[in-house]
Design an enzyme around this catalytic site. Sequence first.
Site, PDB file in Angstrom:
ATOM      1  N   TYR A   1       0.698  -1.317  -0.181  1.00 50.08           N
ATOM      2  CA  TYR A   1      -0.066   0.063  -0.043  1.00 50.08           C
ATOM      3  C   TYR A   1       0.740   1.269   0.130  1.00 50.08           C
ATOM      4  O   TYR A   1       1.746   1.541   0.734  1.00 50.08           O
ATOM      5  CB  TYR A   1      -0.900   0.015   1.231  1.00 50.08           C
ATOM      6  CG  TYR A   1      -1.748   1.334   1.459  1.00 50.08           C
ATOM      7  CD1 TYR A   1      -3.004   1.507   0.543  1.00 50.08           C
ATOM      8  CD2 TYR A   1      -1.421   2.299   1.910  1.00 50.08           C
ATOM      9  CE1 TYR A   1      -3.680   2.330   0.612  1.00 50.08           C
ATOM     10  CE2 TYR A   1      -2.305   3.509   2.389  1.00 50.08           C
ATOM     11  CZ  TYR A   1      -3.231   3.583   1.417  1.00 50.08           C
ATOM     12  OH  TYR A   1      -4.003   4.582   1.559  1.00 50.08           O
TER      13      TYR A   1
ATOM     14  N   GLY B   1      -6.540   4.793  -0.359  1.00 51.82           N
ATOM     15  CA  GLY B   1      -7.936   4.613  -0.170  1.00 51.82           C
ATOM     16  C   GLY B   1      -8.544   3.700  -0.671  1.00 51.82           C
ATOM     17  O   GLY B   1      -8.142   2.491  -0.659  1.00 51.82           O
TER      18      GLY B   1
ATOM     19  N   HIS C   1      -3.987  16.904  -2.812  1.00 52.81           N
ATOM     20  CA  HIS C   1      -4.064  17.121  -1.343  1.00 52.81           C
ATOM     21  C   HIS C   1      -3.860  18.782  -0.938  1.00 52.81           C
ATOM     22  O   HIS C   1      -4.025  19.000   0.191  1.00 52.81           O
ATOM     23  CB  HIS C   1      -3.274  16.204  -0.275  1.00 52.81           C
ATOM     24  CG  HIS C   1      -3.854  15.136  -0.171  1.00 52.81           C
ATOM     25  ND1 HIS C   1      -4.012  14.082  -1.338  1.00 52.81           N
ATOM     26  CD2 HIS C   1      -4.527  14.391   0.748  1.00 52.81           C
ATOM     27  CE1 HIS C   1      -4.562  13.030  -0.802  1.00 52.81           C
ATOM     28  NE2 HIS C   1      -4.899  13.019   0.361  1.00 52.81           N
TER      29      HIS C   1
ATOM     30  N   ASN D   1       1.427  12.083   5.812  1.00 59.25           N
ATOM     31  CA  ASN D   1       0.979  11.234   6.850  1.00 59.25           C
ATOM     32  C   ASN D   1       1.463  11.641   8.150  1.00 59.25           C
ATOM     33  O   ASN D   1       2.269  10.576   8.649  1.00 59.25           O
ATOM     34  CB  ASN D   1       1.219   9.798   6.407  1.00 59.25           C
ATOM     35  CG  ASN D   1       0.207   8.889   7.004  1.00 59.25           C
ATOM     36  OD1 ASN D   1      -0.675   9.258   7.568  1.00 59.25           O
ATOM     37  ND2 ASN D   1       0.505   7.532   6.796  1.00 59.25           N
TER      38      ASN D   1
END
Length: 265
Positions: free
Chosen positions: A54, A61, A84, A196
Amino acid sequence: MTLLTLDGNSLTIQQIEEFLRGGERVRLSPAARARVTQSHKCIRRILQREQPVYGVNTGFGRLINVAIKPEQIERLQLNLIRSHCAGVGPPMAVDEVRLMMLLRANALAKGYSGVRPVVIETLLKMLNGGITPVVPRQGSVGASGDLAPLAHMVLAAIGEGHVFYKNVLMPAATAMKKAGLPPLTLQAKEGLALINGTQAMTAIGIINLLHSRNALKHADIAAVMSLEALKGTPAAFHEGIHALRPHAGQMNTAANFRRLLEGSE
Protein backbone atom coordinates in the site's frame (compact mmCIF):
# COMPACT_ATOMS: atom_id res chain seq x y z
CA MET A 1 24.97 30.39 15.53
CA THR A 2 24.56 26.92 16.98
CA LEU A 3 23.79 23.65 15.22
CA LEU A 4 20.74 21.50 15.95
CA THR A 5 21.25 17.85 15.03
CA LEU A 6 18.13 15.78 14.36
CA ASP A 7 18.24 12.07 15.15
CA GLY A 8 14.50 11.38 15.32
CA ASN A 9 14.53 10.58 19.04
CA SER A 10 15.98 13.31 21.22
CA LEU A 11 14.42 16.63 20.14
CA THR A 12 13.40 18.65 23.20
CA ILE A 13 11.10 21.59 23.87
CA GLN A 14 14.14 23.65 24.86
CA GLN A 15 15.81 22.92 21.52
CA ILE A 16 12.61 23.83 19.71
CA GLU A 17 12.47 27.12 21.59
CA GLU A 18 16.04 27.93 20.56
CA PHE A 19 15.22 26.99 16.96
CA LEU A 20 12.22 29.32 16.91
CA ARG A 21 14.41 32.18 18.11
CA GLY A 22 16.30 31.81 14.86
CA GLY A 23 19.69 31.04 16.30
CA GLU A 24 20.18 27.50 15.06
CA ARG A 25 20.96 25.74 11.81
CA VAL A 26 19.70 22.18 11.43
CA ARG A 27 21.33 19.01 10.16
CA LEU A 28 20.59 15.29 10.03
CA SER A 29 22.72 13.13 12.32
CA PRO A 30 24.96 10.52 10.64
CA ALA A 31 23.28 7.72 12.60
CA ALA A 32 19.83 8.85 11.48
CA ARG A 33 21.03 9.14 7.91
CA ALA A 34 22.25 5.53 8.03
CA ARG A 35 18.86 4.33 9.38
CA VAL A 36 16.99 6.27 6.71
CA THR A 37 19.21 4.78 4.00
CA GLN A 38 18.56 1.26 5.27
CA SER A 39 14.83 1.92 5.39
CA HIS A 40 14.83 3.13 1.79
CA LYS A 41 16.49 -0.11 0.71
CA CYS A 42 13.33 -1.93 1.84
CA ILE A 43 11.28 0.14 -0.59
CA ARG A 44 13.70 -0.65 -3.40
CA ARG A 45 13.41 -4.38 -2.66
CA ILE A 46 9.62 -4.15 -2.76
CA LEU A 47 9.78 -2.50 -6.16
CA GLN A 48 12.25 -5.05 -7.50
CA ARG A 49 10.03 -7.94 -6.41
CA GLU A 50 6.91 -6.18 -7.75
CA GLN A 51 5.33 -7.02 -4.39
CA PRO A 52 2.07 -5.06 -3.86
CA VAL A 53 2.45 -2.75 -0.86
CA TYR A 54 0.00 0.00 0.00
CA GLY A 55 1.19 3.48 -0.93
CA VAL A 56 4.28 2.16 -2.69
CA ASN A 57 2.90 0.59 -5.84
CA THR A 58 -0.85 0.66 -5.20
CA GLY A 59 -3.48 3.36 -5.20
CA PHE A 60 -4.71 5.06 -2.02
CA GLY A 61 -7.87 4.56 0.03
CA ARG A 62 -10.50 2.72 -1.97
CA LEU A 63 -7.97 2.31 -4.78
CA ILE A 64 -5.84 0.03 -2.62
CA ASN A 65 -6.37 -2.86 -5.05
CA VAL A 66 -5.30 -0.83 -8.10
CA ALA A 67 -1.77 -1.76 -9.13
CA ILE A 68 0.48 1.09 -10.23
CA LYS A 69 2.84 0.44 -13.12
CA PRO A 70 6.56 1.05 -12.36
CA GLU A 71 6.73 3.94 -14.81
CA GLN A 72 3.80 5.64 -13.04
CA ILE A 73 5.04 5.43 -9.46
CA GLU A 74 6.68 8.87 -9.38
CA ARG A 75 3.60 10.40 -11.02
CA LEU A 76 1.43 8.77 -8.31
CA GLN A 77 3.37 10.51 -5.52
CA LEU A 78 3.34 13.85 -7.34
CA ASN A 79 -0.41 13.63 -7.96
CA LEU A 80 -0.97 12.74 -4.30
CA ILE A 81 0.66 16.00 -3.21
CA ARG A 82 -1.10 18.14 -5.79
CA SER A 83 -4.50 16.60 -5.04
CA HIS A 84 -4.16 17.27 -1.30
CA CYS A 85 -3.19 20.93 -1.69
CA ALA A 86 -6.74 21.93 -0.85
CA GLY A 87 -6.17 24.22 2.11
CA VAL A 88 -8.07 27.51 2.42
CA GLY A 89 -7.94 30.69 4.46
CA PRO A 90 -5.05 32.91 5.54
CA PRO A 91 -1.57 31.38 5.74
CA MET A 92 -0.13 29.87 8.86
CA ALA A 93 2.50 31.96 10.63
CA VAL A 94 6.07 31.53 9.44
CA ASP A 95 7.16 30.13 12.82
CA GLU A 96 4.34 27.57 12.73
CA VAL A 97 5.34 26.35 9.27
CA ARG A 98 9.04 26.25 10.10
CA LEU A 99 8.34 24.17 13.19
CA MET A 100 6.05 21.89 11.17
CA MET A 101 8.92 21.30 8.74
CA LEU A 102 11.35 20.61 11.58
CA LEU A 103 8.98 18.15 13.27
CA ARG A 104 8.24 16.29 10.02
CA ALA A 105 11.95 16.02 9.26
CA ASN A 106 12.56 14.73 12.78
CA ALA A 107 9.82 12.10 12.42
CA LEU A 108 11.24 10.89 9.11
CA ALA A 109 14.71 10.77 10.71
CA LYS A 110 13.55 7.82 12.81
CA GLY A 111 14.10 5.70 9.71
CA TYR A 112 10.72 3.98 9.51
CA SER A 113 9.21 5.67 6.45
CA GLY A 114 11.30 4.43 3.53
CA VAL A 115 12.24 7.86 2.19
CA ARG A 116 15.68 8.77 0.87
CA PRO A 117 17.94 10.98 3.01
CA VAL A 118 17.67 13.73 0.37
CA VAL A 119 13.98 14.14 1.26
CA ILE A 120 14.82 15.10 4.84
CA GLU A 121 17.87 17.11 3.81
CA THR A 122 15.79 19.16 1.37
CA LEU A 123 13.48 20.21 4.21
CA LEU A 124 16.46 21.09 6.39
CA LYS A 125 18.14 23.08 3.62
CA MET A 126 14.92 25.00 3.13
CA LEU A 127 14.89 25.80 6.86
CA ASN A 128 18.54 26.83 6.84
CA GLY A 129 18.06 28.88 3.67
CA GLY A 130 15.06 30.84 4.89
CA ILE A 131 12.52 29.22 2.54
CA THR A 132 9.11 28.89 4.22
CA PRO A 133 6.17 27.38 2.27
CA VAL A 134 2.88 29.25 2.20
CA VAL A 135 0.47 26.91 4.01
CA PRO A 136 -3.25 27.81 4.31
CA ARG A 137 -4.46 27.68 7.88
CA GLN A 138 -7.59 25.59 7.27
CA GLY A 139 -7.72 22.12 5.76
CA SER A 140 -6.47 19.56 8.25
CA VAL A 141 -8.51 16.45 8.93
CA GLY A 142 -7.18 16.18 12.47
CA ALA A 143 -6.36 12.73 13.81
CA SER A 144 -6.34 11.28 10.30
CA GLY A 145 -3.42 13.54 9.52
CA ASP A 146 -2.55 17.12 8.63
CA LEU A 147 -2.78 16.08 5.01
CA ALA A 148 -3.53 19.43 3.40
CA PRO A 149 -1.06 21.56 5.43
CA LEU A 150 1.73 19.05 4.91
CA ALA A 151 0.90 18.75 1.21
CA HIS A 152 1.33 22.51 0.81
CA MET A 153 4.69 22.17 2.58
CA VAL A 154 5.78 19.44 0.17
CA LEU A 155 4.47 21.39 -2.82
CA ALA A 156 7.11 24.05 -2.15
CA ALA A 157 9.83 21.42 -1.77
CA ILE A 158 9.08 20.13 -5.27
CA GLY A 159 9.27 23.67 -6.66
CA GLU A 160 5.57 24.47 -6.94
CA GLY A 161 3.28 26.82 -5.05
CA HIS A 162 4.57 29.86 -3.17
CA VAL A 163 6.95 30.52 -0.31
CA PHE A 164 8.28 33.30 1.85
CA TYR A 165 11.97 33.58 0.98
CA LYS A 166 13.75 35.80 3.47
CA ASN A 167 10.33 37.30 4.29
CA VAL A 168 9.45 38.04 0.63
CA LEU A 169 6.53 36.22 -1.02
CA MET A 170 7.48 34.57 -4.31
CA PRO A 171 6.99 31.37 -6.35
CA ALA A 172 8.70 28.38 -4.78
CA ALA A 173 10.64 27.64 -7.97
CA THR A 174 12.14 31.15 -7.90
CA ALA A 175 13.14 30.87 -4.24
CA MET A 176 14.69 27.44 -4.69
CA LYS A 177 16.73 28.76 -7.61
CA LYS A 178 17.88 31.81 -5.66
CA ALA A 179 18.95 29.54 -2.79
CA GLY A 180 20.75 27.12 -5.14
CA LEU A 181 18.52 24.28 -3.97
CA PRO A 182 17.23 21.78 -6.58
CA PRO A 183 13.52 20.95 -6.23
CA LEU A 184 12.79 17.51 -4.86
CA THR A 185 11.59 14.77 -7.22
CA LEU A 186 9.41 12.39 -5.23
CA GLN A 187 10.00 8.66 -5.55
CA ALA A 188 8.05 5.64 -4.33
CA LYS A 189 6.14 6.26 -1.07
CA GLU A 190 7.82 9.62 -0.41
CA GLY A 191 4.76 11.77 -1.00
CA LEU A 192 2.71 9.60 1.34
CA ALA A 193 5.48 9.58 3.97
CA LEU A 194 5.70 13.37 3.92
CA ILE A 195 2.00 14.09 4.46
CA ASN A 196 0.93 11.20 6.69
CA GLY A 197 1.49 12.94 10.02
CA THR A 198 0.17 15.49 12.50
CA GLN A 199 3.04 17.96 12.55
CA ALA A 200 0.89 21.03 11.75
CA MET A 201 -1.27 20.65 14.85
CA THR A 202 1.76 19.63 16.90
CA ALA A 203 3.66 22.75 15.82
CA ILE A 204 0.73 25.01 16.72
CA GLY A 205 0.32 23.19 20.04
CA ILE A 206 3.99 23.56 20.96
CA ILE A 207 4.04 27.25 20.10
CA ASN A 208 0.92 27.81 22.22
CA LEU A 209 2.59 25.89 25.05
CA LEU A 210 5.67 28.11 24.86
CA HIS A 211 3.53 31.26 24.83
CA SER A 212 1.49 29.98 27.79
CA ARG A 213 4.58 29.08 29.77
CA ASN A 214 6.06 32.50 29.11
CA ALA A 215 2.80 34.21 30.09
CA LEU A 216 2.64 32.21 33.33
CA LYS A 217 6.22 33.19 34.20
CA HIS A 218 5.48 36.88 33.71
CA ALA A 219 2.20 36.57 35.60
CA ASP A 220 4.16 35.28 38.60
CA ILE A 221 6.63 38.16 38.33
CA ALA A 222 3.84 40.75 38.05
CA ALA A 223 2.01 39.24 41.05
CA VAL A 224 5.16 39.25 43.20
CA MET A 225 5.96 42.85 42.26
CA SER A 226 2.38 43.82 43.18
CA LEU A 227 2.64 41.97 46.50
CA GLU A 228 5.92 43.71 47.30
CA ALA A 229 4.57 47.13 46.35
CA LEU A 230 1.53 46.59 48.59
CA LYS A 231 3.76 45.29 51.41
CA GLY A 232 1.89 42.00 51.49
CA THR A 233 2.98 39.01 53.57
CA PRO A 234 4.88 36.11 51.99
CA ALA A 235 3.56 33.74 54.69
CA ALA A 236 0.70 32.67 52.43
CA PHE A 237 3.21 30.98 50.13
CA HIS A 238 4.82 28.76 52.75
CA GLU A 239 5.42 25.30 51.30
CA GLY A 240 3.73 23.62 54.26
CA ILE A 241 0.41 25.23 53.36
CA HIS A 242 0.48 24.24 49.73
CA ALA A 243 1.75 20.72 50.39
CA LEU A 244 -1.68 19.98 51.89
CA ARG A 245 -3.25 20.20 48.44
CA PRO A 246 -2.27 17.72 45.68
CA HIS A 247 -1.85 20.35 42.97
CA ALA A 248 1.65 20.44 41.50
CA GLY A 249 1.03 23.69 39.63
CA GLN A 250 -0.09 25.44 42.79
CA MET A 251 3.00 24.24 44.68
CA ASN A 252 5.29 25.34 41.85
CA THR A 253 3.70 28.78 41.73
CA ALA A 254 4.04 29.19 45.50
CA ALA A 255 7.69 28.12 45.26
CA ASN A 256 8.25 30.65 42.48
CA PHE A 257 6.70 33.37 44.62
CA ARG A 258 8.96 32.54 47.55
CA ARG A 259 12.04 32.49 45.32
CA LEU A 260 11.19 35.80 43.71
CA LEU A 261 10.37 37.42 47.05
CA GLU A 262 13.60 36.20 48.61
CA GLY A 263 15.54 37.51 45.63
CA SER A 264 14.01 40.97 46.03
CA GLU A 265 15.03 41.31 49.67
